[in-house]
Design an enzyme around this catalytic site. Structure first.
Site, PDB file in Angstrom:
ATOM      1  N   HIS A 188       0.842  -1.197   0.000  1.00 45.08           N
ATOM      2  CA  HIS A 188       0.000   0.000   0.000  1.00 45.08           C
ATOM      3  C   HIS A 188       0.881   1.251   0.000  1.00 45.08           C
ATOM      4  O   HIS A 188       2.070   1.192   0.301  1.00 45.08           O
ATOM      5  CB  HIS A 188      -0.912   0.026   1.229  1.00 45.08           C
ATOM      6  CG  HIS A 188      -2.118  -0.861   1.076  1.00 45.08           C
ATOM      7  ND1 HIS A 188      -2.064  -2.217   1.337  1.00 45.08           N
ATOM      8  CD2 HIS A 188      -3.396  -0.597   0.685  1.00 45.08           C
ATOM      9  CE1 HIS A 188      -3.266  -2.739   1.112  1.00 45.08           C
ATOM     10  NE2 HIS A 188      -4.093  -1.791   0.723  1.00 45.08           N
TER      11      HIS A 188
ATOM     12  N   LYS B 106      -0.710   4.711   4.609  1.00 40.64           N
ATOM     13  CA  LYS B 106      -1.580   3.749   5.304  1.00 40.64           C
ATOM     14  C   LYS B 106      -0.973   3.446   6.665  1.00 40.64           C
ATOM     15  O   LYS B 106       0.170   3.035   6.766  1.00 40.64           O
ATOM     16  CB  LYS B 106      -1.723   2.466   4.484  1.00 40.64           C
ATOM     17  CG  LYS B 106      -2.738   1.500   5.085  1.00 40.64           C
ATOM     18  CD  LYS B 106      -3.054   0.367   4.116  1.00 40.64           C
ATOM     19  CE  LYS B 106      -4.007  -0.623   4.726  1.00 40.64           C
ATOM     20  NZ  LYS B 106      -5.318  -0.034   5.056  1.00 40.64           N
TER      21      LYS B 106
END
Lengths: 257, 257, 257, 257
Positions: free
Chosen positions: D148, D152
């Site tokens: 990600h 995040k």
């Protein structure tokens, strides 16, 4: 205890299959079939198993399952014999024509005996095909890339082409990018009903396949790698365990899962 | 403080370039060039920068670097002007013919002024090309796969073809699998001097390239993914920092690293 | 014709090295070193090559290159002997302590004799390390994933850790996502100066490593796959060809390319 | 014509959902729910649709489907209301506690009204979970890598953890390499019942997940990439088409396919 006859037990795949069955607690090798010149290789089978060197010598019903890893030249007669003599065929040998296959499927129906013919027993390849077929319902835009060692002569691989066929059953044929232009001929790959197939040939690689799906803002990729021929045995095990549930002669392990 | 003129500062790339230069501590935007109809967009430049709407109005030496993100129709005259007036060109605009390029390189030599023309400023793509060219010395067997969105009309991509050209400079032309057979025409991809190129077109994808090298028992893969146009600015920064070291008009950011 | 002595010629790697040198037109195996109990294996060397079973028996300068694939317990004495007797060491044996290494490097300097110690001769791994180190200059945010067979006991692999060390020389230590939270301890991997390392262990896999770089709107990934131990020989060939250019005892084939 | 009420139609996801329903030939947006301060945004709905700014104002049965993209603080009351007033909920909002979920499922049963709560409507993620769960029957050795963007905060991602939970339902808990040693703590990742999870955080990346299966001599990898939030709408479409077939409140779109 399920009894297994191994046709072609002296070949590389046949020996691996013999070892596999020996290790399965609910299965036993009761017989092997080979050619007369390999008659002396009976030590490859467990003690107590009978070696046959001619099809006509095999007694009806000597085994429950006829596990075949022979040659394209022998497989048709072998499977016909098995079906006619009460043994369920599980076949890893390739080379049947469409006509021979139809005949054998009819014979299986007549004799009410199921069986399995699998061009590929590698579970990773089989699952790739199954998942790809299912994903095509939701992602109609798809391409296939397969990678093999540099000695593979034909392109694309049989498994990749088979994957395309399975996918095309779940989507309407269409080109994803119909008005594109190739500045190098072939850059967009081979075409099977609008599904592009790309074949890579390089030393070092063994046998690998990727299916790439694309949709708005996302992608799904399924990949399988075969590093070693021993990978086939996991699928043979699944076939042995499920063949008694079949009531017809099925083609493709993905249809048994 | 290095002074920069931004040609095409009102376009999407030009604005990003302006923002980039504004953020670099050792560079400042001193001027911008645009067309008369965009004359009112001067607010896109920092206060104090001068806006020109005609090439002839730009004073000689007003900037150290001429950063060009204009149009194919303008780039040749722009770069010629920059070189003739003591400004080092850094050019992201495409569309120069080979002949125009030769002329400009000769002019750069005459004026003893280096510069850079880069068809691709994405650092991941630039490094991929550089590394691929170097790896080809040790791995002569190589194929290229590029993946783009379904709206891209031409295949293979310019970057992929450029990668093949760079690789071919470091290996002798040869086919990896010369006597192969295509059961689907195009399955083995497009061919550039024995290097196969494969182009995938799918929705969801943006711009991606893989170079696959294979050797005895091993493989090396270099992959780049461009998710967003803003990726180009990292390469523009590198170009700005290195252009003063150049004594000729170089093509390709990979030749500056 | 460059003369090569192969220390450890009776081992698996030593035999492959012997075959390699036999096939190189400009090199010849002139001698082999092994232990007394393998003295009868001289057929593994080409006719005409001399077999030694004790270090003290090897004449000074009998070869130009001392190619060592022995054991950690022997390598220090072997390399010391080679350097003291005019032979350039090319060493694939691991197990030297930092102190031993320093001593050997000092000895090489004294004797003005270059050589190479390489923990990994796989060209794909060596190029991955080299490219990763270079890319880190432009992409300071990086993570490493290595995948190995399920029998590998230590994690991460030595090559992955070495890659992290090389990368960290080209970037300032920092965490990419410093204030993150692990809901499963270890999910973010091991940490080497802010570089995260992830180790996967699965059956089927052999030895694979990926270096993932991320920047604004783009990503660069370098991956190597070792499918087979024979992959090491491509790097040994490169080492043999370049060792005469070295004027010190270099560690790491990537420093020779 | 299936009537749809869109709760949270003024939010980013709600607007995309509105556009989606407008484009589906068999569905129509009949109403929208928002907060009083967004009452003026009715132009975001098609002409003829009614805007409600309080739950209590919504008439029973005004729509067949209650499509919810609101906030964690509102979703419980919303779904309870929908179920009590004859509307099938399709919910993309997260934040229900296990207790709230049980209550809602009981209410759905009482009212004999099916519905769907999906933490992830991206079809690539949903299919990845479904296929991974199925593959685990044949490949008990598996690890998960998710990648990600660097912002995040939590690791691993909810989808990756959910994938591990689904997989663990189809295999007996076990460690693939139980006696391994971590020279860097965390290198082997986080552990969910013997399934290792690895989380990568890098700029450039968006949201990606890979599930790696390994078996004797082979590997199977399933990967999904979410490049853009619009990817969620393909799953919303599938949910709208299938929700009338459900006779309970199902969690997870993968359970509807």
């Amino acid at each position: 205890m399920t009894k297994v006859l191994i046709a072609g037990f002296t070949g590389a795949m046949g020996q691996q299959a013999t070892n596999l069955v020996n290790e399965l607690p609910d299965f036993e090798v009761v017989a092997g079939l080979t050619t007369p010149k390999h008659a002396d290789d009976r030590a490859l089978l467990p003690a107590g198993a009978t070696v046959y060197t001619a099809l006509a010598d095999v007694p009806a019903g000597v085994a429950d399952i006829w596990l075949d890893f022979t040659l394209p030249s022998a497989v048709y007669e072998n499977v016909k014999f098995a079906l006619a003599h009460g043994m369920r065929p599980v076949v890893g040998t390739t080379g049947l024509t469409d006509e021979q296959l139809s005949e054998l499927q009819a014979l299986a129906k007549t004799n009410q005996l199921g069986g399995l013919i699998a061009p590929n027993f590698g579970m990773s390849a089989v699952l790739l095909m199954k998942f790809a077929q299912e994903a095509a319902k939701y992602f109609p835009d798809v391409e296939i890339i397969e990678m093999h060692h540099e000695d593979k002569k034909d392109a694309p691989s049989g498994t990749a082409l088979n994957t395309a066929k399975l996918i095309s059953q779940n989507r309407s044929a269409h080109q994803t990018a119909p008005d594109e232009h190739e500045s190098l001929a072939g850059a967009r790959g081979g075409d099977y009903e609008g599904i592009k197939l790309h074949a890579v040939r390089l030393p070092g690689y063994v046998a690998h396949e990727q299916v790439l799906f694309g949709g708005a803002g996302e992608a799904l990729t399924i990949r399988q790698d075969s590093f070693d021929r021993k990978s086939f045995m996991s699928g043979v095990k699944v076939a042995l365990e499920h063949v008694h549930e079949l009531d017809q002669l099925v083609v493709g392990l993905e249809n048994v899962l």
